[in-house]
Design a protein around this motif. Structure first.
Motif, PDB file in Angstrom:
ATOM      1  N   MET A 170       0.847  -1.187   0.000  1.00  0.00           N
ATOM      2  CA  MET A 170       0.000   0.000   0.000  1.00  0.00           C
ATOM      3  C   MET A 170       0.887   1.243   0.000  1.00  0.00           C
ATOM      4  O   MET A 170       1.886   1.304   0.721  1.00  0.00           O
ATOM      5  N   GLU A 171       0.497   2.242  -0.824  1.00  0.00           N
ATOM      6  CA  GLU A 171       1.247   3.493  -0.915  1.00  0.00           C
ATOM      7  C   GLU A 171       0.298   4.683  -0.818  1.00  0.00           C
ATOM      8  O   GLU A 171      -0.854   4.605  -1.267  1.00  0.00           O
ATOM      9  N   ILE A 172       0.821   5.751  -0.267  1.00  0.00           N
ATOM     10  CA  ILE A 172       0.071   7.003  -0.197  1.00  0.00           C
ATOM     11  C   ILE A 172       0.463   7.859  -1.399  1.00  0.00           C
ATOM     12  O   ILE A 172       1.656   8.155  -1.587  1.00  0.00           O
ATOM     13  N   GLN A 173      -0.495   8.275  -2.200  1.00  0.00           N
ATOM     14  CA  GLN A 173      -0.205   9.066  -3.397  1.00  0.00           C
ATOM     15  C   GLN A 173      -0.329  10.571  -3.158  1.00  0.00           C
ATOM     16  O   GLN A 173       0.418  11.360  -3.751  1.00  0.00           O
ATOM     17  N   GLU A 174      -1.290  10.947  -2.306  1.00  0.00           N
ATOM     18  CA  GLU A 174      -1.497  12.382  -2.097  1.00  0.00           C
ATOM     19  C   GLU A 174      -2.072  12.650  -0.719  1.00  0.00           C
ATOM     20  O   GLU A 174      -2.917  11.899  -0.217  1.00  0.00           O
ATOM     21  N   LEU A 175      -1.590  13.730  -0.131  1.00  0.00           N
ATOM     22  CA  LEU A 175      -2.153  14.256   1.128  1.00  0.00           C
ATOM     23  C   LEU A 175      -2.786  15.611   0.807  1.00  0.00           C
ATOM     24  O   LEU A 175      -2.170  16.470   0.168  1.00  0.00           O
ATOM     25  N   TRP A 176      -4.012  15.785   1.245  1.00  0.00           N
ATOM     26  CA  TRP A 176      -4.708  17.054   0.988  1.00  0.00           C
ATOM     27  C   TRP A 176      -5.209  17.582   2.340  1.00  0.00           C
ATOM     28  O   TRP A 176      -6.209  17.125   2.873  1.00  0.00           O
ATOM     29  N   LEU A 177      -4.482  18.527   2.888  1.00  0.00           N
ATOM     30  CA  LEU A 177      -4.840  19.135   4.162  1.00  0.00           C
ATOM     31  C   LEU A 177      -5.805  20.281   3.877  1.00  0.00           C
ATOM     32  O   LEU A 177      -5.388  21.425   3.661  1.00  0.00           O
ATOM     33  N   LYS A 178      -7.081  19.976   3.848  1.00  0.00           N
ATOM     34  CA  LYS A 178      -8.080  20.993   3.511  1.00  0.00           C
ATOM     35  C   LYS A 178      -8.115  22.077   4.580  1.00  0.00           C
ATOM     36  O   LYS A 178      -8.000  23.262   4.289  1.00  0.00           O
ATOM     37  N   ASN A 179      -8.322  21.661   5.817  1.00  0.00           N
ATOM     38  CA  ASN A 179      -8.255  22.568   6.968  1.00  0.00           C
ATOM     39  C   ASN A 179      -7.719  21.757   8.138  1.00  0.00           C
ATOM     40  O   ASN A 179      -8.454  21.028   8.803  1.00  0.00           O
ATOM     41  N   TYR A 180      -6.404  21.895   8.362  1.00  0.00           N
ATOM     42  CA  TYR A 180      -5.754  21.075   9.386  1.00  0.00           C
ATOM     43  C   TYR A 180      -4.582  21.877   9.939  1.00  0.00           C
ATOM     44  O   TYR A 180      -3.610  22.163   9.234  1.00  0.00           O
ATOM     45  N   GLY A 181      -4.676  22.261  11.210  1.00  0.00           N
ATOM     46  CA  GLY A 181      -3.621  23.051  11.812  1.00  0.00           C
ATOM     47  C   GLY A 181      -3.433  24.370  11.091  1.00  0.00           C
ATOM     48  O   GLY A 181      -4.381  25.104  10.802  1.00  0.00           O
ATOM     49  N   LYS A 182      -2.193  24.693  10.731  1.00  0.00           N
ATOM     50  CA  LYS A 182      -1.878  25.925  10.033  1.00  0.00           C
ATOM     51  C   LYS A 182      -2.137  25.838   8.524  1.00  0.00           C
ATOM     52  O   LYS A 182      -2.055  26.846   7.822  1.00  0.00           O
ATOM     53  N   PHE A 183      -2.456  24.641   8.031  1.00  0.00           N
ATOM     54  CA  PHE A 183      -2.596  24.438   6.594  1.00  0.00           C
ATOM     55  C   PHE A 183      -4.050  24.578   6.152  1.00  0.00           C
ATOM     56  O   PHE A 183      -4.974  24.132   6.830  1.00  0.00           O
ATOM     57  N   GLU A 184      -4.217  25.178   4.978  1.00  0.00           N
ATOM     58  CA  GLU A 184      -5.526  25.314   4.347  1.00  0.00           C
ATOM     59  C   GLU A 184      -5.370  25.027   2.853  1.00  0.00           C
ATOM     60  O   GLU A 184      -4.566  25.664   2.161  1.00  0.00           O
ATOM     61  N   ASP A 185      -6.100  24.013   2.392  1.00  0.00           N
ATOM     62  CA  ASP A 185      -6.060  23.603   0.987  1.00  0.00           C
ATOM     63  C   ASP A 185      -4.616  23.363   0.521  1.00  0.00           C
ATOM     64  O   ASP A 185      -4.170  23.840  -0.526  1.00  0.00           O
ATOM     65  N   HIS A 186      -3.917  22.561   1.325  1.00  0.00           N
ATOM     66  CA  HIS A 186      -2.503  22.281   1.028  1.00  0.00           C
ATOM     67  C   HIS A 186      -2.378  20.834   0.552  1.00  0.00           C
ATOM     68  O   HIS A 186      -2.746  19.905   1.253  1.00  0.00           O
ATOM     69  N   ARG A 187      -1.800  20.656  -0.647  1.00  0.00           N
ATOM     70  CA  ARG A 187      -1.666  19.323  -1.245  1.00  0.00           C
ATOM     71  C   ARG A 187      -0.194  18.916  -1.275  1.00  0.00           C
ATOM     72  O   ARG A 187       0.684  19.735  -1.582  1.00  0.00           O
TER      73      ARG A 187
END
Length: 509
Positions: free
Chosen positions: A1-18
């Motif tokens: 299993m592999e992770i292809q993408e992380l999308w931090l929509k609203n998480y901590g200091k990040f907003e819409d961060h891929r």
């Protein structure tokens, strides 16, 4: 299993961060306070969610630390993974603003009906404790905790026995220990209640005993009052003295004294007078007075006895037969009560000696616990060899053969074998200790991840490594075939990795 993408929509200091990831080793570089640990925690949160604490602990828990800075009401993210040739998108909302968990297959459109079950299968059955103690290493926290020991025991016992795969021996032991504790608490409560009952019975028995003593004294007085006169006179000198103090007794003594005085005076006159006629008269008169003492004594004695009989008869009539019978009946009842209390106390004391059902249950559970632990230890000794062997191979590669063998027993005590001696974990340097824990984590992952190759997620894991140790660790990770996501604030990881990649064999040897 592999992770292809992380999308931090609203998480901590990040907003819409891929963040897009690839196979092999991924290095995410950034200085302090740039959010590396936030992204690191996001991966774990996407797989397992975030637990919320209660009370005062909730002020500084993971949930509060990772809440969005600008939009606290929209706490969510997304992650794309590749597994078995299929691409899945995992969407999770960490608050109540959206659907908690949604898993969608993008290569064959469809939504997973059981998203939690899907994640369990995706991770090879590894729960959060296994994940956090194997492939997911937080900053400056390479060591493992007791949760890993429990998972290893459970896996090895279940794998090395004929038990059902769903049976968790660790949980079974915990359940038995909880049941034993409850039974011990029950027994303690029963003993306290028994002691309280004994105390109450003893106090009541002492009260009844005192009542019996009082009633026996009263009955003795009644018996004494009802005795015949002659028996009373012969057996009790005090009673005779009392009778002597009655009116007849005093009159008898006075009359006897007067007769004796008159007789003595008459005899004295007969001796000292000159007239012989008077001497004869007084002599006869004195003798008569003295002789009268005898009949007067017996006459007055009979009158005294009659008065004594009348006195005792009056006392008996005053006591009353009815009161005496009530007294004896009450005394008999008290004695029966006292005997019953003694029997009850004997039975209560016997309860301390006789084996009770609670004691039998505790003994049976203790025997079961000992037997399971004994079997588990034997199975661990047989199955643990594979784990120790694999951890030893990894450690040997990481240390270039300086430490050839590691032994982990069922209590999670670690022994390190060198060509010359055996060392405890406290006898090696901090860097070597980190290597040992890393080797143990990777070996445990191979055992517990259910045939999957889970991504290895590292947050500043190699900060204490010198360049030689770091190069050895990167070589092993590259050789492992796992996807690696490495967060670091240093550039040396990338430089070493680039140098390894330029080698003719691609750094694999």
């Amino acid at each position: 299993m592999e992770i292809q993408e992380l999308w931090l929509k609203n998480y901590g200091k990040f907003e819409d961060h891929r963040i897009r990831l690839k196979s092999g080793i991924n290095i995410i570089y950034g200085g302090n306070e740039t959010g590396k640990s936030t992204i690191h925690s996001f991966i774990r949160a996407m797989f397992f969610g975030i637990s919320r604490s209660r009370g005062r602990a909730a002020r500084m828990d993971e949930y509060q630390m990772r809440r969005p800075w600008d939009h606290p009401g929209a706490f969510q993210g997304s992650m794309r993974v590749l597994d078995g040739g299929e691409v899945y998108r995992i969407d999770r909302s960490f608050d109540r603003s959206g659907q908690p968990l949604l898993v969608t297959c993008e290569t064959r459109p469809g939504e997973e009906k059981d998203p939690e079950g899907f994640l369990t299968r995706l991770l090879g059955g590894a729960g959060e404790a296994v994940f956090a103690n194997t492939v997911f290493i937080s900053q400056a926290h390479c060591e493992t905790d007791e949760a890993l020991a429990q998972e290893l025991r459970r896996y090895m016992v279940n794998s090395g026995s004929a038990m059902d795969a769903e049976l968790d021996v660790t949980q079974a032991l915990q359940a038995l220990r909880r049941q034993k504790k409850l039974l011990e608490q029950k027994r303690k409560k029963e003993e306290e209640e028994l002691e309280a009952q004994i105390g109450k019975k003893l106090a009541k028995a002492e009260t009844v005993r005192e009542e019996i003593a009082f009633l026996e004294k009263q009955a003795g007085r009644y018996e004494k009052d009802r005795m015949p006169v002659d028996a009373a006179r012969s057996s009790d000198p005090e009673d005779e003295e009392e009778l002597e103090n009655t009116g007849i007794g005093r009159g008898k003594r006075i009359l006897q004294a007067l007769l004796m005085l008159a007789g003595v005076l008459a005899l004295a006159g007969a001796v000292f007078l000159d007239d012989w006629k008077m001497r004869v008269f007084l002599g006869i008169f004195g003798a008569v007075f003295l002789l009268l003492l005898i009949p007067v004594h017996f006459l007055l004695e009979d009158l005294a006895e009659e008065e004594e009989e009348e006195a005792y008869g009056t006392a008996e009539r005053g006591a009353g037969m009815e009161n005496y019978e009530e007294l004896t009946e009450e005394l008999r009842g008290r004695r029966e009560t006292y005997q019953r209390l003694q029997d009850e106390l004997e039975e209560l004391y016997g309860s301390h000696v006789r084996p009770e059902s609670t004691d039998t249950e505790i003994a049976a559970i203790s025997l079961a616990i000992d037997r399971i632990c004994e079997l588990s230890t034997g199975i661990y000794e047989r199955m643990g060899g594979g784990l120790n062997e694999r951890a030893s191979v990894i450690l040997s590669e990481l240390t270039n053969g300086a430490y050839s063998r590691i032994v982990l027993d069922e209590t999670m005590e670690i022994r390190i074998h060198t060509p010359s001696r055996v060392l405890g974990l406290h006898q090696v340097s901090g860097g070597t200790m980190q290597q040992i824990y890393f080797a143990l984590r990777m070996a445990a992952a191979e055992v517990l991840e259910g045939g999957k190759k889970l991504p290895v997620v590292l947050d500043e894991t190699f900060a204490m490594y010198d360049d030689a140790r770091l190069e050895a660790a990167l070589r092993w990770l590259k050789k492992s075939g796992r996807q690696v996501i490495l967060f670091t604030c240093q550039k040396r990881e990338r430089e070493i990795l680039e140098r390894i990649s330029r080698e003719p064999s691609g750094g694999l040897s």
